[in-house]
Write a protein that holds these residues in place. Sequence first.
Motif, PDB file in Angstrom:
ATOM      1  N   GLU A   1       0.882  -1.164   0.000  1.00  0.00           N
ATOM      2  CA  GLU A   1       0.000   0.000   0.000  1.00  0.00           C
ATOM      3  C   GLU A   1       0.922   1.217   0.000  1.00  0.00           C
ATOM      4  O   GLU A   1       1.249   1.726   1.057  1.00  0.00           O
ATOM      5  CB  GLU A   1      -0.888   0.047   1.247  1.00  0.00           C
ATOM      6  N   ASN A   2       1.390   1.613  -1.151  1.00  0.00           N
ATOM      7  CA  ASN A   2       2.416   2.645  -1.324  1.00  0.00           C
ATOM      8  C   ASN A   2       3.773   2.175  -0.823  1.00  0.00           C
ATOM      9  O   ASN A   2       4.778   2.452  -1.440  1.00  0.00           O
ATOM     10  CB  ASN A   2       2.033   3.974  -0.664  1.00  0.00           C
ATOM     11  N   VAL A   3       3.823   1.514   0.315  1.00  0.00           N
ATOM     12  CA  VAL A   3       5.049   0.900   0.838  1.00  0.00           C
ATOM     13  C   VAL A   3       4.728  -0.546   1.200  1.00  0.00           C
ATOM     14  O   VAL A   3       3.572  -0.911   1.388  1.00  0.00           O
ATOM     15  CB  VAL A   3       5.605   1.653   2.080  1.00  0.00           C
TER      16      VAL A   3
ATOM     17  N   ASN B   1       3.750  -2.229   9.905  1.00  0.00           N
ATOM     18  CA  ASN B   1       4.589  -1.382   9.066  1.00  0.00           C
ATOM     19  C   ASN B   1       6.048  -1.677   9.360  1.00  0.00           C
ATOM     20  O   ASN B   1       6.410  -1.938  10.502  1.00  0.00           O
ATOM     21  CB  ASN B   1       4.314   0.097   9.346  1.00  0.00           C
ATOM     22  N   TYR B   2       6.867  -1.641   8.345  1.00  0.00           N
ATOM     23  CA  TYR B   2       8.307  -1.776   8.569  1.00  0.00           C
ATOM     24  C   TYR B   2       8.798  -0.600   9.402  1.00  0.00           C
ATOM     25  O   TYR B   2       8.243   0.492   9.326  1.00  0.00           O
ATOM     26  CB  TYR B   2       9.061  -1.802   7.259  1.00  0.00           C
ATOM     27  N   ALA B   3       9.845  -0.795  10.138  1.00  0.00           N
ATOM     28  CA  ALA B   3      10.343   0.210  11.077  1.00  0.00           C
ATOM     29  C   ALA B   3      10.634   1.554  10.420  1.00  0.00           C
ATOM     30  O   ALA B   3      10.253   2.592  10.942  1.00  0.00           O
ATOM     31  CB  ALA B   3      11.597  -0.304  11.784  1.00  0.00           C
ATOM     32  N   ASP B   4      11.296   1.560   9.283  1.00  0.00           N
ATOM     33  CA  ASP B   4      11.653   2.833   8.667  1.00  0.00           C
ATOM     34  C   ASP B   4      10.845   3.145   7.408  1.00  0.00           C
ATOM     35  O   ASP B   4      11.049   4.163   6.770  1.00  0.00           O
ATOM     36  CB  ASP B   4      13.148   2.888   8.348  1.00  0.00           C
ATOM     37  N   GLY B   5       9.924   2.285   7.037  1.00  0.00           N
ATOM     38  CA  GLY B   5       9.096   2.515   5.866  1.00  0.00           C
ATOM     39  C   GLY B   5       9.795   2.263   4.541  1.00  0.00           C
ATOM     40  O   GLY B   5       9.177   2.305   3.498  1.00  0.00           O
ATOM     41  N   LYS B   6      11.089   2.004   4.585  1.00  0.00           N
ATOM     42  CA  LYS B   6      11.852   1.792   3.361  1.00  0.00           C
ATOM     43  C   LYS B   6      12.480   0.413   3.300  1.00  0.00           C
ATOM     44  O   LYS B   6      12.994   0.016   2.260  1.00  0.00           O
ATOM     45  CB  LYS B   6      12.948   2.845   3.239  1.00  0.00           C
ATOM     46  N   ALA B   7      12.461  -0.299   4.401  1.00  0.00           N
ATOM     47  CA  ALA B   7      13.096  -1.615   4.455  1.00  0.00           C
ATOM     48  C   ALA B   7      12.362  -2.592   3.552  1.00  0.00           C
ATOM     49  O   ALA B   7      11.203  -2.395   3.203  1.00  0.00           O
ATOM     50  CB  ALA B   7      13.102  -2.124   5.891  1.00  0.00           C
TER      51      ALA B   7
END
Length: 86
Positions: free
Chosen positions: A47-49, A67-73
């Motif tokens: 969902e976007n990430v 959610n992943y911790a940093d949103g980019k993992a």
Amino acid sequence: IYYLSGFHATLWRASTEGGGETRVSAQRMYHPKFTPDGNRIAYFFRENVWKIGIMNAADGKIVRTINYADGKASAFSLAWAADNRT
């Protein structure tokens, strides 16, 4: 038997006794993993990430989204502990 539809990336259930198939998830999912007792499924979705979803196997109800911790993992695989909770 549960299987992942390759085209739609949705989870389906089919009886080994015959009959029709039932779609378990409407949401696209990737790399689903069942708990050792078979009651819940963890999976990746986007969902976007990228996120992790947890759903009940019986009714397809989503019980938690992580959610992943940093949103980019990015993660590559999921595994359940023997306690069926972690």
